[in-house]
Design a protein around this motif. Structure first.
Motif, short mmCIF file in Angstrom:
data_model
loop_
_atom_site.label_atom_id
_atom_site.label_comp_id
_atom_site.label_asym_id
_atom_site.label_seq_id
_atom_site.Cartn_x
_atom_site.Cartn_y
_atom_site.Cartn_z
N GLN A 105 -2.60 8.34 3.13
CA GLN A 105 -1.83 7.33 3.14
C GLN A 105 -1.92 6.50 4.32
O GLN A 105 -2.07 5.18 4.37
N ILE A 116 -4.79 -4.97 -3.42
CA ILE A 116 -4.17 -3.52 -2.78
C ILE A 116 -4.36 -2.26 -3.87
O ILE A 116 -4.55 -1.21 -3.75
N SER A 159 0.80 -1.22 -0.03
CA SER A 159 0.04 -0.08 0.04
C SER A 159 0.85 1.32 0.04
O SER A 159 0.36 2.43 -0.55
N SER A 187 -5.33 -1.57 4.46
CA SER A 187 -4.63 -2.69 3.86
C SER A 187 -4.26 -3.45 4.75
O SER A 187 -4.44 -4.81 4.39
N LEU A 198 -5.23 4.64 4.05
CA LEU A 198 -5.05 3.56 3.01
C LEU A 198 -4.24 2.21 3.77
O LEU A 198 -4.60 1.19 3.50
N SER A 199 -2.98 2.64 4.15
CA SER A 199 -2.30 1.62 4.85
C SER A 199 -3.02 0.73 5.89
O SER A 199 -2.98 -0.29 6.07
N GLN A 233 -5.95 1.11 -3.55
CA GLN A 233 -5.38 2.15 -3.85
C GLN A 233 -6.06 3.40 -4.83
O GLN A 233 -6.04 4.55 -4.73
#
Length: 561
Positions: free
Chosen positions: A55, A507, A42, A62, A58-59, A511
């Motif tokens: 970010q 992933i 990610s 993930s 998102l991470s 994204q």
């Protein structure tokens, strides 16, 4: 037990208390491995530069997706009654996997800054600072913890239901029913409470925002302007915030005269807001009446612009055609929503289509009755959701006998069936981000550079141009990226797509989904933010106008300021 043995036992409990053993036993080894791999993947770049909070979210998601998938595989292994590790071996492997995960996470966090700076350099943005990986790591941990808590809550509900049902049905059947019922409960909460309440709140908020006067907007006094005292559409209620902005940003005659000389005219802009009339049909008729009042059909060029979800018509898209034609242009738009495009797509996806079709039918019906040699050239325009609904507005079989002159559609969303069909049928040697369709006589594509002059290709009577950036996630998002590599990622890639972008199952789809949400945050000329200077070549091709290269370069510089 001897004193020495008791001391050893107490020492072991102090160094490794019982709760730590229980935590180790509850962790899934496949979950740890997949969560680490998902987190690392990610951090790699996608289409749009990300801030540390984006970010981090998102991470964190993930991490949760990887861990959840690993837990599912572990459960499936156990359900099939395959052999498993003993408690001590399991705990040892968890420690080993955890240590490896920490090393991988640290290595990829260190690399994340460079990846983000590479794509920022590509899009001419300032680099991120050294604290970027630390901040995103903390946010990711918080998001993962919250998601894990929700997952554990779901698990507890499943167990509770299954235990109650085992009095009446077999164990495995009770487990299945428990999962289904728990999923139904969670979905009812998400859909019936969170989403419904959120959409209702957003609807009220954006409605109140829409009726506010646009900052700096002043009611026009000239009779030919929509919203003036002579207009059929009132300034306070009929235009709305987006209409006031669009009408107020029209260039004046003096500005256009700097480009074309004394022949310049003041362009006409007609806008009908959502509150101007009760029904779609009434708003469409009002738009036509206002066009007749201001003399829109007496202009050489008539642009039927379909707004985005919140009613926004991009001034950067309309100004170039107004300059290229010396202001001899009339543009009309009718609002169908005040929600952002992505919310409109969720809440009222058909409403935009219905409005676009009603407005087109009303205006096209009047236009085609005019003498062919005395009526304006009719063009369609739309950006994003506006492009999708503009495509849907005209049925080919209804207009083929007397077609409109052309269309310019920018940033077509991935749900556009017409766009998808054209890209799917492109010439094999052309990339998905810049396709060539058949003999290029009807449809052509362009981006930041002018790709509309195709050697050996001649335009037909109708000209359609798609302006799209290879870095636009609204256009190139694919749900299928969950399990397959998108075609636009094949070589050669678009000039604004990072060479470090790599496809990973699950992933990459996550994204791109995040990129869709932040597409409008990209710098001008990238992502979903289309620059005025890039519309110039597109409008030149669509409207078949010729200007010296020096004049076009001057106009692009003026519009870019």
């Amino acid at each position: 037990m001897s004193v020495v043995a008791r001391l050893q036992t107490r020492l072991r409990r102090f160094i490794w208390p019982g709760w730590a053993t229980r935590i180790l036993g509850s962790l899934s080894i496949p979950g740890l491995i997949l969560a680490t791999l998902f987190f690392a993947a990610s951090l790699t770049p996608s289409l749009i530069p990300r801030t540390d909070d984006v970010q981090g979210i998102l991470s964190g998601l993930s991490l949760a997706a990887g861990y959840g998938l690993g837990v599912f595989f572990h459960w499936l292994w156990s359900y099939l009654e395959l052999p498993e590790f003993g408690e001590r071996t399991h705990n040892t492997l968890v420690i080993i996997a955890g240590g490896g995960a920490v090393l991988i996470v640290l290595a990829f966090l260190w690399q994340a800054t460079e990846w983000q700076n590479n794509i920022r350099e590509l899009m001419e943005q300032d680099p991120v600072d050294g604290g970027f990986p630390i901040r995103l790591g903390l946010i990711a941990a918080a998001v993962f913890a919250a998601t894990l808590a929700v997952g554990r809550l779901f698990q507890l509900l499943v167990r509770f239901l299954a235990l109650r049902l085992r009095r009446f049905v077999p164990r495995r059947l009770s487990n299945v029913i428990g999962v289904l019922v728990a999923a139904g409960v969670f979905w009812a909460v998400i859909d019936g409470v969170i989403l419904e309440y959120g959409l209702r709140t957003a609807d009220r908020s954006f409605q109140q925002f829409d009726v506010r006067e646009h900052p700096g907007a002043e009611q026009p006094t000239e009779a030919f302007r929509t919203g003036s005292p002579a207009s059929l559409v009132s300034w306070d209620q009929g235009l709305g915030r987006q209409g006031q902005r669009f009408v107020g940003q029209a260039p004046d005659r003096a500005a256009i005269a700097d480009f074309v000389g004394d022949t310049a005219q003041a362009p006409l802009r007609v806008y009908v807001g959502l509150n101007a009339a009760e029904t779609i049909e009434e708003r469409a008729r009002l738009a036509l009446q206002e066009m007749l009042r201001v003399g829109a059909f007496e202009r050489s060029v008539l642009v039927l612009a379909t707004p985005t979800g919140r009613g926004w018509v991009d001034n950067r898209a309309i100004q170039p055609v107004e300059f290229l034609h010396g202001g001899d242009v009339a543009t009309v738009a009718v609002q169908y929503s005040y929600l952002p495009s992505w919310l409109s797509l969720m809440a009222e996806s058909e409403y935009g289509r219905e409005t676009a079709q009603a407005v087109f039918a009303e205006i096209y019906g009047y236009w085609k009755q005019l003498p062919a040699d005395a009526r304006p050239q009719l063009y369609l325009y739309g950006l994003s959701l506006g492009a999708l609904n503009s495509e849907r507005a005209a049925d080919l079989y209804d207009v083929i006998g007397d077609p409109f002159t052309g269309a310019l559609w920018a940033g077509p969303p991935f749900r556009s069936e017409t766009w998808r069909d054209i890209v799917r049928q492109r010439q094999p040697d052309s990339p998905a981000w810049l396709p060539r369709f058949r003999d290029s006589s009807v449809v052509r594509f362009t981006n930041q550079e002018n790709h509309l002059d195709i050697p050996g290709a001649a335009w037909g009577p109708m000209r359609i141009v798609y302006l799209q950036y290879a870095s636009d996630p609204i256009t190139f998002f694919e749900p299928q990226a969950l399990y397959r590599k998108p075609e636009w990622m094949q070589a050669p890639r678009g000039p604004d797509v990072s060479p470090d972008l790599t496809w990973y199952p699950v992933i990459t789809m996550l994204q791109l989904a995040v990129d869709v949400a932040i597409g409008d945050a990209a710098p001008r000329g990238y992502g979903h933010v289309y620059a005025a200077e890039h519309y110039v070549d597109a409008w030149q091709a669509v409207t078949a106008t010729e200007w010296p290269e020096d004049d076009i370069a001057w106009l692009k510089r003026q519009l870019a300021d």
